[in-house]
Design an enzyme around this catalytic site. Structure first.
Site, PDB file in Angstrom:
ATOM      1  N   GLU A   1       0.758  -1.306   0.062  1.00  0.00           N
ATOM      2  CA  GLU A   1      -0.039   0.160  -0.221  1.00  0.00           C
ATOM      3  C   GLU A   1       0.820   1.121   0.126  1.00  0.00           C
ATOM      4  O   GLU A   1       0.574   2.263  -0.711  1.00  0.00           O
ATOM      5  CB  GLU A   1      -0.890  -0.059   1.318  1.00  0.00           C
ATOM      6  CG  GLU A   1      -1.792   1.119   1.298  1.00  0.00           C
ATOM      7  CD  GLU A   1      -2.778   1.148   2.603  1.00  0.00           C
ATOM      8  OE1 GLU A   1      -3.342   1.998   2.861  1.00  0.00           O
ATOM      9  OE2 GLU A   1      -3.015  -0.080   2.977  1.00  0.00           O
ATOM     10  N   ASP A   2       1.993   1.289   0.671  1.00  0.00           N
ATOM     11  CA  ASP A   2       2.795   2.454   0.934  1.00  0.00           C
ATOM     12  C   ASP A   2       3.956   2.621   0.130  1.00  0.00           C
ATOM     13  O   ASP A   2       4.888   3.658   0.167  1.00  0.00           O
ATOM     14  CB  ASP A   2       3.058   2.594   2.311  1.00  0.00           C
ATOM     15  CG  ASP A   2       1.659   2.732   3.390  1.00  0.00           C
ATOM     16  OD1 ASP A   2       0.797   3.038   2.861  1.00  0.00           O
ATOM     17  OD2 ASP A   2       1.878   2.557   4.403  1.00  0.00           O
TER      18      ASP A   2
ATOM     19  N   ASP B   1     -21.049  -6.461  40.237  1.00  0.00           N
ATOM     20  CA  ASP B   1     -20.128  -7.458  39.713  1.00  0.00           C
ATOM     21  C   ASP B   1     -19.101  -6.606  38.780  1.00  0.00           C
ATOM     22  O   ASP B   1     -19.303  -6.811  37.575  1.00  0.00           O
ATOM     23  CB  ASP B   1     -20.823  -8.577  39.022  1.00  0.00           C
ATOM     24  CG  ASP B   1     -21.948  -8.049  37.762  1.00  0.00           C
ATOM     25  OD1 ASP B   1     -22.216  -6.800  38.117  1.00  0.00           O
ATOM     26  OD2 ASP B   1     -22.228  -8.877  37.219  1.00  0.00           O
TER      27      ASP B   1
END
Length: 758
Positions: free
Chosen positions: A97-98, A281
């Site tokens: 992608e980069d 609780d």
């Protein structure tokens, strides 16, 4: 191997486990038994070095080197027990992608297995979508398709998202909220479906932090204030139980308290409409034993020591959750008089609860040191297969996203077939959901149902433990009324699909009629056969134009969506049209308003709309039709006085300079009751449909524009050309009219022309 260690960057802080890998490769391996381990380490180190070199010079918004992110993702995958291929994919998940690296490059350097994981995680960042929803839907379609081939894809993606969520402080508030919402809607439920509890709770808390920051801070404060007292109470309970377990001869590996995470507490407050001090609780006690049999014995001890709360016992050992989670859950009254949740499980069950699908990695050796993840074909991946089936069933991006969210959030109800087979359905399911869960044909021919031996209405909701029997007949078929009560998306989609298939011809005809009304009958058949319409079908995720018409007729896609796609493709295929006379910018914004007189005008100094021709006969040139607000120039003619042209008119090129006189519009003239108008011509390119001219004339009429004449020229499979002669007061009004007409969805282009060019 020494070369790898020598290339290891010394300007970043590497985790110890990665340093150990790099160091291992710097020494010679003499023992052949270490060959596979060495090859695995080699893959991890080569992936790191490759990622470091590609990301060198890149920085995150925080200012830190980008390599920190893939190192962190690889570390999370290693902690989950991921294979070397998964860890390598963690290092490499952003390089496609980069950077300029392709998936083919990844395969050639690291093998097909790593390529498949990286490709599955890579976003569709280089494709332009018309909306964020459409882009998001396509990303998830691709991701789920990759999951079908290798479920580990989503685990790599979850690790990527978790580290991004941990480091979102430097992003804009809008980006933080958008990512946090997507994390809450999609990724946290995915982690839950995969049973990766440690990812799920942290993703939920981080999303909570950015979506409800004030509530998050309040939860932090409340929990911190009571931490010491809560830990003391849990230690007391643990000591009591440990003593009793030893007395009962139960080998107890561990007894410890587990605080509930912040978002879980907040959800309970919202669900029960309670304040924090009303939630008791806030922690649970966890008992780890060695065998299944000891789980039930430990439950008996627990109920003997503390009073059980009726209706709070759940056996997830006998009936595991769909993500393979197993434990005994029970609620008891603690020594301090408040409810306490307890979980009892074996060490193996605990490992599955913490790591989910990561605790079930199944590898088959394919030779040497290569290992391949088996495809998700067993029962625990039914929901993945359903998501894949919807890829073809649901064309609308928003509907697809809604189906994903609804399916991921489903709680389960467990019922049985008459033969005793266990079937998990979402809460609220009916016998119709059960029928479609067994098989599509069982659902399509369902005529009735028996639950626990009794006939029931098909709309009756099923309960845990019900035994369901479906009665079928070939003559039966689905009813659209079923859509009002079925709970599962799978059943809804199967019902819709049956109606689409069984009434396809009717749907195609209806879709054809809808489209023909908009595009017009002239040349409609040629339009349907055109390449442009085939491109429209593909853009709408249909295989053919006929499928598109069927989807349009059924209501699966909308007429507006189809027309929008049609306009986009027609516009992209049209060459840019240059106007004969473009409207120049930065012209005077004020314009005179005077009474109109036909023909040539003798200008008077007191009310002349044009300065510089006072006392002279003048007329406006028909070649460029100037209007107030535009720069003009006068031309002295023989016998016709002064002709007023727009500056830049083509007909001025051969005029002698001594015949040109400077003139301007009189911007100081007062407004009159009947302002003067000026004739101009415009040409409009529009989609050829019935009523388009009527709509344009209506828009002009609404603006008070007089239309002198109109004509339309049409050609098969081409836009219609509409020539209009209109009367305009000034440039400001003309610009306003252009804006109004361009807003019409069918308009492809509008330009101004001279009357002599009509």
């Amino acid at each position: 191997m020494n070369a790898i260690l020598a290339n290891t960057p010394d300007d970043i802080n590497l985790p110890d486990w990665l340093k150990s890998c790099l160091k291992t490769l710097s020494t010679e391996q003499s023992d052949s038994s270490d060959a596979r381990r060495t090859n695995d380490t080699d893959l991890i180190c080569r992936a790191f070095i490759f990622a470091y070199q590609l990301h060198q010079g890149q920085y995150r918004k925080s200012g830190e080197p980008y390599i920190y992110h893939p190192v962190a993702v690889a570390g999370l995958l290693r902690d989950l027990g991921g294979s070397p291929a998964m860890i390598a994919a963690g290092f490499l998940h952003d390089v496609v992608e980069d950077t300029e690296v392709t998936v083919e490059d990844i395969e050639s350097k690291f093998g097909e297995e790593v390529r498949r994981l990286v490709e599955g995680v890579t976003k569709l960042s280089k494709i332009n979508f018309k909306s964020k929803t459409e882009g998001q839907a396509e990303n998830f379609r691709r991701m789920f398709l990759a999951m079908a081939q290798d479920i580990r894809v989503i685990v790599v993606k979850l690790a990527d998202r978790l580290h991004n969520m941990r480091t979102m402080e430097v992003m804009s508030e809008e980006s933080r909220r958008r990512n946090a919402q997507e994390t809450r809607d999609i990724y946290a439920p995915l982690a839950n479906r995969l049973g990766i509890w440690r990812f799920k709770w942290e993703l939920e808390d981080l999303a909570f932090k950015y979506l409800e920051p004030q509530s998050f801070r309040e939860m932090q404060k409340h929990v911190a204030e009571k931490r010491d007292a809560r830990e003391d109470r849990l230690k007391t309970v643990s000591d009591m139980l440990r003593t009793r377990m030893v007395e009962a001869g139960i080998q107890c590996t561990d007894i410890s308290g587990r605080p509930k995470h912040l978002y879980s507490i907040f959800q309970k407050m919202q669900r029960q409409n309670k304040e924090f001090n009303e939630i008791y609780d806030l922690a649970a006690i966890r008992v780890i034993v060695t065998t299944n049999e000891e789980c039930y014995r430990a439950l008996a001890v627990l109920h003997d020591v503390f009073r059980p709360i009726p209706g709070r016992f759940k056996d997830y050992i006998g009936l595991p959750k769909s993500n393979r989670y197993q434990s005994l859950h029970t609620g008891v009254i603690s020594p301090w008089g408040r409810p306490l949740e307890a979980q009892i499980r074996t060490l193996e069950m605990h490992r599955i609860a913490e790591y989910g699908i990561a605790a079930h990695w199944k590898y088959k050796e394919t030779g040497g040191s290569n290992f391949t993840q088996t495809s998700p074909s067993d029962e625990k991946f039914t929901w993945v297969r359903q998501l894949l089936e919807w890829q073809n069933d649901l064309k609308d991006a928003q509907e697809y996203m809604d189906s994903i969210k609804n399916n991921l959030f489903e709680d389960d109800v467990y019922v049985f077939t008459p033969k005793g087979d266990l079937v998990a359905l979402s809460a609220g399911s009916t016998s119709v959901d059960f029928a479609y869960r067994i098989h599509s044909e069982v659902g399509n021919h369902c005529g009735g149902a028996k639950v626990n031996g009794r006939m029931i209405p098909l709309s009756t909701k099923l309960q845990n433990g019900d035994i369901v029997e479906i009665m079928t007949q070939k003559s039966n078929h689905p009813s659209l009324d079923w859509l009002n009560f079925v709970a599962t998306s799978a059943a809804k989609n199967r019902i819709k699909q049956w109606y689409k298939r069984s009434r396809r011809e009717e749907n195609v005809t209806r879709g054809r009629d809808l489209l023909e009304k908009e595009l017009g009958k002239t040349g409609f058949e040629n339009i349907l056969k055109s390449d442009a319409m085939h491109a429209v079908a593909e853009r709408c995720n249909y295989h053919s134009v006929e499928d598109l018409l069927a989807g349009l007729g059924y209501g699966e896609t909308t007429l507006n969506l189809v027309l929008n796609r049609w306009r986009e493709i027609i516009k992209s295929q049209q060459p840019p049209v240059a106007s004969i006379t473009e409207i120049p910018p930065n012209l005077p914004t004020s314009a005179p308003k005077v009474s109109r007189e036909a023909g040539s005008v003798i200008s008077r100094a007191s009310d002349s709309p044009i300065l510089g021709v006072e006392g002279l006969v003048y007329h406006l040139a028909g070649c460029c039709t100037p209007i107030p607000g535009e720069q003009i120039i006068g031309v002295v003619t023989r016998g016709r006085g002064i002709t007023i042209h727009r500056q830049g008119c083509n007909n001025l090129e051969h005029v002698e300079c001594d015949r040109l006189i400077p003139v301007t519009w009189n911007g100081a003239i007062e407004r009159h009751t009947h302002p003067q108008t000026y004739p101009i011509a415009v040409q409009i390119e529009a989609l050829d449909r019935v009523g388009v001219l009527k709509d344009i004339l209506s828009r002009l009429s609404d603006q008070g524009i007089n239309v002198r004449h109109a004509s339309v020229k049409t050609t098969l499979s081409q836009p219609a050309l509409i020539d209009l002669g209109i009367e305009i007061r000034d440039r400001i009004q003309l610009e306003h009219i252009f804006v109004q007409i361009k807003k019409m969805s069918d308009i492809l282009n509008i330009r101004r022309v001279g009357e002599n060019n009509e």
